[in-house]
Design a protein around this motif. Structure first.
Motif, PDB file in Angstrom:
ATOM      1  N   TYR A  99       0.836  -1.208   0.000  1.00  9.15           N
ATOM      2  CA  TYR A  99       0.000   0.000   0.000  1.00  9.15           C
ATOM      3  C   TYR A  99       0.870   1.257   0.000  1.00  9.15           C
ATOM      4  CZ  TYR A  99      -4.731  -1.903   0.667  1.00  9.15           C
ATOM      5  OH  TYR A  99      -5.955  -2.514   0.486  1.00  9.15           O
ATOM      6  N   GLN A 100       1.914   1.269   0.811  1.00 15.29           N
ATOM      7  CA  GLN A 100       2.776   2.447   0.884  1.00 15.29           C
ATOM      8  C   GLN A 100       3.576   2.640  -0.405  1.00 15.29           C
ATOM      9  OE1 GLN A 100       2.449   4.667   3.092  1.00 15.29           O
ATOM     10  NE2 GLN A 100       1.261   3.560   4.626  1.00 15.29           N
ATOM     11  N   LEU A 101       3.974   1.540  -1.035  1.00 11.21           N
ATOM     12  CA  LEU A 101       4.667   1.654  -2.319  1.00 11.21           C
ATOM     13  C   LEU A 101       3.747   2.222  -3.388  1.00 11.21           C
ATOM     14  CD1 LEU A 101       7.042   1.124  -4.256  1.00 11.21           C
ATOM     15  CD2 LEU A 101       6.144  -1.204  -4.554  1.00 11.21           C
ATOM     16  N   LEU A 102       2.526   1.716  -3.452  1.00 17.17           N
ATOM     17  CA  LEU A 102       1.570   2.251  -4.423  1.00 17.17           C
ATOM     18  C   LEU A 102       1.284   3.724  -4.145  1.00 17.17           C
ATOM     19  CD1 LEU A 102      -0.958  -0.725  -4.679  1.00 17.17           C
ATOM     20  CD2 LEU A 102       0.724  -0.009  -6.391  1.00 17.17           C
ATOM     21  N   LEU A 118      -8.307  11.101 -13.678  1.00 16.62           N
ATOM     22  CA  LEU A 118      -8.565  11.839 -12.440  1.00 16.62           C
ATOM     23  C   LEU A 118      -8.464  10.836 -11.291  1.00 16.62           C
ATOM     24  CD1 LEU A 118     -11.553  14.092 -13.547  1.00 16.62           C
ATOM     25  CD2 LEU A 118      -9.218  14.825 -13.028  1.00 16.62           C
ATOM     26  N   PRO A 119      -7.400  10.899 -10.495  1.00 19.58           N
ATOM     27  CA  PRO A 119      -7.131   9.856  -9.493  1.00 19.58           C
ATOM     28  C   PRO A 119      -7.873  10.047  -8.172  1.00 19.58           C
ATOM     29  CG  PRO A 119      -5.347  11.436  -9.479  1.00 19.58           C
ATOM     30  CD  PRO A 119      -6.309  11.896 -10.538  1.00 19.58           C
ATOM     31  N   TYR A 120      -9.175  10.265  -8.267  1.00 20.57           N
ATOM     32  CA  TYR A 120      -9.973  10.555  -7.073  1.00 20.57           C
ATOM     33  C   TYR A 120     -11.138   9.584  -6.942  1.00 20.57           C
ATOM     34  CZ  TYR A 120      -7.353  14.874  -7.559  1.00 20.57           C
ATOM     35  OH  TYR A 120      -6.334  15.785  -7.685  1.00 20.57           O
ATOM     36  N   GLY A 121     -11.352   9.106  -5.724  1.00 21.05           N
ATOM     37  CA  GLY A 121     -12.434   8.173  -5.496  1.00 21.05           C
ATOM     38  C   GLY A 121     -13.793   8.730  -5.880  1.00 21.05           C
ATOM     39  N   SER A 122     -14.063   9.987  -5.544  1.00 21.79           N
ATOM     40  CA  SER A 122     -15.364  10.587  -5.854  1.00 21.79           C
ATOM     41  C   SER A 122     -15.653  10.541  -7.348  1.00 21.79           C
ATOM     42  CB  SER A 122     -15.414  12.037  -5.361  1.00 21.79           C
ATOM     43  OG  SER A 122     -15.430  12.102  -3.963  1.00 21.79           O
ATOM     44  N   TRP A 123     -14.615  10.789  -8.153  1.00 24.36           N
ATOM     45  CA  TRP A 123     -14.803  10.790  -9.606  1.00 24.36           C
ATOM     46  C   TRP A 123     -15.225   9.412 -10.104  1.00 24.36           C
ATOM     47  CZ3 TRP A 123     -15.535  13.981 -13.493  1.00 24.36           C
ATOM     48  CH2 TRP A 123     -15.378  13.499 -14.796  1.00 24.36           C
ATOM     49  N   PHE A 124     -14.581   8.386  -9.603  1.00 24.26           N
ATOM     50  CA  PHE A 124     -14.898   7.039 -10.062  1.00 24.26           C
ATOM     51  C   PHE A 124     -16.202   6.521  -9.476  1.00 24.26           C
ATOM     52  CE2 PHE A 124     -10.562   7.192 -11.490  1.00 24.26           C
ATOM     53  CZ  PHE A 124     -10.565   6.364 -12.610  1.00 24.26           C
ATOM     54  N   PRO A 142      -7.464  16.812  -2.582  1.00 23.30           N
ATOM     55  CA  PRO A 142      -8.549  16.279  -1.754  1.00 23.30           C
ATOM     56  C   PRO A 142      -8.159  14.929  -1.148  1.00 23.30           C
ATOM     57  CG  PRO A 142      -9.396  17.079  -3.858  1.00 23.30           C
ATOM     58  CD  PRO A 142      -7.899  17.100  -3.968  1.00 23.30           C
ATOM     59  N   GLU A 143      -8.787  14.586  -0.060  1.00 23.21           N
ATOM     60  CA  GLU A 143      -8.428  13.382   0.687  1.00 23.21           C
ATOM     61  C   GLU A 143      -8.734  12.096  -0.061  1.00 23.21           C
ATOM     62  OE1 GLU A 143      -9.521  16.539   3.783  1.00 23.21           O
ATOM     63  OE2 GLU A 143     -10.022  16.006   1.709  1.00 23.21           O
ATOM     64  N   ASP A 144      -9.561  12.160  -1.110  1.00 24.56           N
ATOM     65  CA  ASP A 144      -9.891  10.926  -1.833  1.00 24.56           C
ATOM     66  C   ASP A 144      -8.944  10.644  -2.988  1.00 24.56           C
ATOM     67  OD1 ASP A 144     -10.839  13.055  -3.358  1.00 24.56           O
ATOM     68  OD2 ASP A 144     -12.634  11.996  -4.029  1.00 24.56           O
ATOM     69  N   HIS A 145      -7.788  11.332  -3.028  1.00 25.92           N
ATOM     70  CA  HIS A 145      -6.755  10.971  -3.997  1.00 25.92           C
ATOM     71  C   HIS A 145      -6.338   9.536  -3.713  1.00 25.92           C
ATOM     72  CE1 HIS A 145      -2.939  10.871  -6.142  1.00 25.92           C
ATOM     73  NE2 HIS A 145      -3.249  12.018  -6.715  1.00 25.92           N
ATOM     74  N   VAL A 146      -6.132   8.753  -4.759  1.00 26.12           N
ATOM     75  CA  VAL A 146      -5.848   7.331  -4.579  1.00 26.12           C
ATOM     76  C   VAL A 146      -4.602   7.098  -3.730  1.00 26.12           C
ATOM     77  CG1 VAL A 146      -4.586   7.168  -6.770  1.00 26.12           C
ATOM     78  CG2 VAL A 146      -5.618   5.120  -5.778  1.00 26.12           C
ATOM     79  N   ALA A 147      -3.607   7.961  -3.844  1.00 28.24           N
ATOM     80  CA  ALA A 147      -2.387   7.807  -3.047  1.00 28.24           C
ATOM     81  C   ALA A 147      -2.692   7.984  -1.561  1.00 28.24           C
ATOM     82  CB  ALA A 147      -1.326   8.805  -3.492  1.00 28.24           C
TER      83      ALA A 147
END
Length: 225
Positions: free
Chosen positions: A19-22, A87-93, A124-129
């Motif tokens: 998880y930390q590597l990703l 767009l690497p955000y949970g909300s978007w997906f 934003p906090e929902d960035h996948v990283a």
């Protein structure tokens, strides 16, 4: 996190490390040091599974690209001029829009879990990283029901679509191998959490703590509009 540190199995430590590597690979383009680390990974090539294939692909890609090249690739994929290819955000997906209800729910859950946003972070906090960082911490420090709740509410429903989108993006070369690793890993995580859900009692004490009242969620959403 406000939870006390618990005993961590070798498997959980490995999961947290991945998880930390990703998170590191998806937060920004990899540094020369990270590329060197990936290029020198010790991989058991005799294991014939998707994770092994993914590790080998990522290792080969790390040997072929420079950090400078990957800065351009990362920019095209996730930033762009105005907008990247992904767009690497949970909300978007989850909803097809940014700063939507899933982000408000995530913020409330993070607050209840004891996570605080650093002042210098603009994403934003929902960035996948960021979500990967949280999961890595939960695996090491939180009980199973908290891990399960967070994964199901904020990651599990869309992460495979994110991986597929990255792997098919026009600019993805090195990051196609990152997506391959992420997809293989999250397939394993889905199995891990499916088993965990069977092991957790329905009336597990405290498992309702991540269930915000509807009125609270509405207040969060109103504050964002």
């Amino acid at each position: 996190m406000t939870e006390s540190v618990r005993q961590v199995s070798e498997n959980d430590q490995l999961r947290a490390d991945i998880y930390q590597l990703l998170a590191a690979l998806l937060r920004r383009h990899p540094s020369p040091e990270l590329l060197q680390f990936l290029a020198n990974l010790e991989i058991d090539a005799n294991e014939d599974n998707e994770m092994t294939k993914a590790w080998l692909s990522l290792q080969l890609a790390a040997q072929q690209f420079s950090s400078e090249q990957l800065e351009d690739e990362y920019f095209a994929l996730f930033l762009g001029v105005g907008c990247g290819e992904i767009l690497p955000y949970g909300s978007w997906f989850m909803t097809g829009s940014l700063m939507d209800k899933p982000l408000a729910l995530l913020r409330q859950d993070l607050m209840q879990l004891g996570f605080e946003r650093e002042e210098n972070v603009k994403e934003p906090e929902d960035h996948v990283a960021a979500l990967c960082e949280v999961m890595g911490t939960l695996i090491l420090e939180a009980p199973g029901y908290r891990q399960l709740a967070f994964y199901q509410r904020h990651i599990g429903s869309w992460i495979q679509r994110f991986c597929d989108a990255v792997s098919k993006a026009p600019s993805a070369a090195f990051y196609a191998t990152v997506a391959h690793l992420a997809k293989a890993f999250f397939e394993m995580e889905a199995t891990e959490f499916e088993q965990l859900s069977l092991d957790i009692p329905v009336n597990c004490p405290g498992s309702a703590e991540l269930q915000p009242a509807a009125s609270d969620l509405e207040k969060q959403v109103e504050l964002m509009n």
